[in-house]
Design a protein around this motif. Structure first.
Motif, PDB file in Angstrom:
ATOM      1  N   PRO A   4       0.831  -1.209   0.000  1.00 37.88           N
ATOM      2  CA  PRO A   4       0.000   0.000   0.000  1.00 37.88           C
ATOM      3  C   PRO A   4       0.860   1.252   0.000  1.00 37.88           C
ATOM      4  O   PRO A   4       2.024   1.221   0.421  1.00 37.88           O
ATOM      5  N   PRO A   5       0.327   2.382  -0.495  1.00 40.10           N
ATOM      6  CA  PRO A   5       1.102   3.620  -0.509  1.00 40.10           C
ATOM      7  C   PRO A   5       1.462   4.072   0.902  1.00 40.10           C
ATOM      8  O   PRO A   5       0.718   3.838   1.853  1.00 40.10           O
ATOM      9  N   PHE A   6       2.612   4.715   1.012  1.00 38.72           N
ATOM     10  CA  PHE A   6       3.140   5.136   2.304  1.00 38.72           C
ATOM     11  C   PHE A   6       2.899   6.633   2.484  1.00 38.72           C
ATOM     12  O   PHE A   6       3.379   7.438   1.684  1.00 38.72           O
ATOM     13  N   PRO A   7       2.155   7.035   3.520  1.00 38.03           N
ATOM     14  CA  PRO A   7       1.890   8.468   3.713  1.00 38.03           C
ATOM     15  C   PRO A   7       3.150   9.216   4.137  1.00 38.03           C
ATOM     16  O   PRO A   7       3.936   8.723   4.959  1.00 38.03           O
ATOM     17  N   ARG A  20       2.296   8.086  16.967  1.00 43.74           N
ATOM     18  CA  ARG A  20       1.499   7.767  18.157  1.00 43.74           C
ATOM     19  C   ARG A  20       0.215   7.027  17.778  1.00 43.74           C
ATOM     20  O   ARG A  20      -0.226   6.112  18.486  1.00 43.74           O
ATOM     21  N   THR A  21      -0.383   7.407  16.665  1.00 43.90           N
ATOM     22  CA  THR A  21      -1.598   6.723  16.210  1.00 43.90           C
ATOM     23  C   THR A  21      -1.300   5.285  15.802  1.00 43.90           C
ATOM     24  O   THR A  21      -1.995   4.345  16.212  1.00 43.90           O
ATOM     25  N   LEU A  22      -0.250   5.093  15.013  1.00 39.85           N
ATOM     26  CA  LEU A  22       0.075   3.755  14.532  1.00 39.85           C
ATOM     27  C   LEU A  22       0.589   2.856  15.646  1.00 39.85           C
ATOM     28  O   LEU A  22       0.391   1.637  15.603  1.00 39.85           O
ATOM     29  N   GLU A  89      13.416   6.094   5.358  1.00 39.36           N
ATOM     30  CA  GLU A  89      13.846   4.862   4.688  1.00 39.36           C
ATOM     31  C   GLU A  89      12.706   3.978   4.183  1.00 39.36           C
ATOM     32  O   GLU A  89      12.891   3.236   3.218  1.00 39.36           O
ATOM     33  N   ALA A  90      11.547   4.017   4.847  1.00 38.78           N
ATOM     34  CA  ALA A  90      10.476   3.082   4.495  1.00 38.78           C
ATOM     35  C   ALA A  90      10.038   3.169   3.036  1.00 38.78           C
ATOM     36  O   ALA A  90       9.773   2.127   2.420  1.00 38.78           O
ATOM     37  N   HIS A 125       6.746   0.236  12.310  1.00 34.51           N
ATOM     38  CA  HIS A 125       6.032   1.010  11.290  1.00 34.51           C
ATOM     39  C   HIS A 125       5.790   0.161  10.044  1.00 34.51           C
ATOM     40  O   HIS A 125       4.669   0.097   9.522  1.00 34.51           O
ATOM     41  N   LEU A 126       6.827  -0.515   9.569  1.00 32.51           N
ATOM     42  CA  LEU A 126       6.665  -1.362   8.388  1.00 32.51           C
ATOM     43  C   LEU A 126       5.742  -2.543   8.669  1.00 32.51           C
ATOM     44  O   LEU A 126       4.931  -2.929   7.823  1.00 32.51           O
ATOM     45  N   GLY A 127       5.868  -3.134   9.864  1.00 27.58           N
ATOM     46  CA  GLY A 127       5.009  -4.261  10.208  1.00 27.58           C
ATOM     47  C   GLY A 127       3.543  -3.888  10.209  1.00 27.58           C
ATOM     48  O   GLY A 127       2.701  -4.608   9.655  1.00 27.58           O
ATOM     49  N   VAL A 128       3.218  -2.755  10.818  1.00 29.84           N
ATOM     50  CA  VAL A 128       1.826  -2.295  10.846  1.00 29.84           C
ATOM     51  C   VAL A 128       1.353  -1.933   9.442  1.00 29.84           C
ATOM     52  O   VAL A 128       0.241  -2.276   9.024  1.00 29.84           O
ATOM     53  N   HIS A 129       2.197  -1.236   8.695  1.00 24.85           N
ATOM     54  CA  HIS A 129       1.816  -0.788   7.344  1.00 24.85           C
ATOM     55  C   HIS A 129       1.510  -1.971   6.431  1.00 24.85           C
ATOM     56  O   HIS A 129       0.571  -1.914   5.626  1.00 24.85           O
ATOM     57  N   LEU A 130       2.294  -3.038   6.562  1.00 29.15           N
ATOM     58  CA  LEU A 130       2.131  -4.206   5.692  1.00 29.15           C
ATOM     59  C   LEU A 130       1.363  -5.340   6.349  1.00 29.15           C
ATOM     60  O   LEU A 130       1.105  -6.358   5.708  1.00 29.15           O
TER      61      LEU A 130
END
Length: 226
Positions: A4-7, A20-22, A89-90, A125-130
């Motif tokens: 998914p796109p990364f904000p 803090r939200t993630l 980096e993400a 961050h990457l784990g939650v995003h993916l």
């Protein structure tokens, strides 16, 4: 794999709010028993060059399978500020992960998991995003304190505690006499399970072999840009 796109937040305040939200979505439980296919992630950058990220697909029984790379032009990089590494980096890691021929079961990231001031290092961050299990393996301590002295023997580990005394990871001696690594769960894995998985990885030098190979590949990719 699907990515998914990364904000990209505008400024540190927006980035901090997003962290803090993630962080509230991080799941600190889950077993990695039976997981054999991982992506080891490492990045390299030099002033005046793009940031290069590598995703090395690695099988615990077969070894390295595939190397993919992602680039972010220097002018598009988020500023380098400790605690905000994921925003820098993400995007390059996600480009590399998109190029893998198959999705990994686990992300092994050069950086922090929850051992982070706001509980969301780059592995989290990457784990939650993916929505993938992820583990941070950092070369330096960013946040927290050791519960006690770390023995010099290979395999030794001491819990890493938050300022409030909450366990957030481990200082881990991968080889006798080398500097420790800092292992913290990123997402969808428990504290002890994250350390156990890292201990299972082949380790010839200080870094677990998948991360060491990813580090070498990132260095080669950056040098090739000269």
């Amino acid at each position: 794999m699907e990515v998914p796109p990364f904000p990209k937040p505008e400024g540190l305040e927006a980035a901090m709010a997003l962290q803090r939200t993630l962080a509230q979505r991080v799941i600190l439980s889950g077993s990695l028993e039976g997981k054999k296919r991982l992506a080891a992630l490492d990045a390299s950058h030099k002033r005046g060059k793009p940031l290069v990220a590598v995703a090395l697909l690695y099988h615990l029984e077969k070894g390295p399978l595939f190397v993919a790379k992602g680039l972010v032009p220097e002018e598009a990089l988020f500023p380098y500020v400790p605690g905000f590494l994921s925003f820098r980096e993400a995007p390059a890691y996600l480009e590399a992960l998109k190029a893998l021929p198959e999705a990994p079961e686990v992300l092994l990231v050069d950086g922090q998991g929850i051992a982070h001031p706001r509980g969301l290092g780059i592995a989290s961050h990457l784990g939650v995003h993916l929505d993938l299990p992820s583990i941070g393996v950092a070369k330096r301590l960013l946040f927290g304190r050791l519960e006690g002295p770390l023995p010099q023997e290979a395999g030794s580990a001491v819990r890493l505690l938050s300022p409030e005394g909450r366990p957030i990871g481990y200082a881990y001696r991968s080889r006798t006499g080398v500097k420790p690594l800092y292992v913290s769960p990123g997402h969808r894995v428990g504290l002890e399970e994250a350390l156990a998985f890292v201990k299972r990885l082949p380790t010839r030098f200080r870094l677990p072999e998948p991360l060491r190979l990813a580090h070498l590949e990132a260095g080669r990719a950056l040098a090739a840009l000269d």
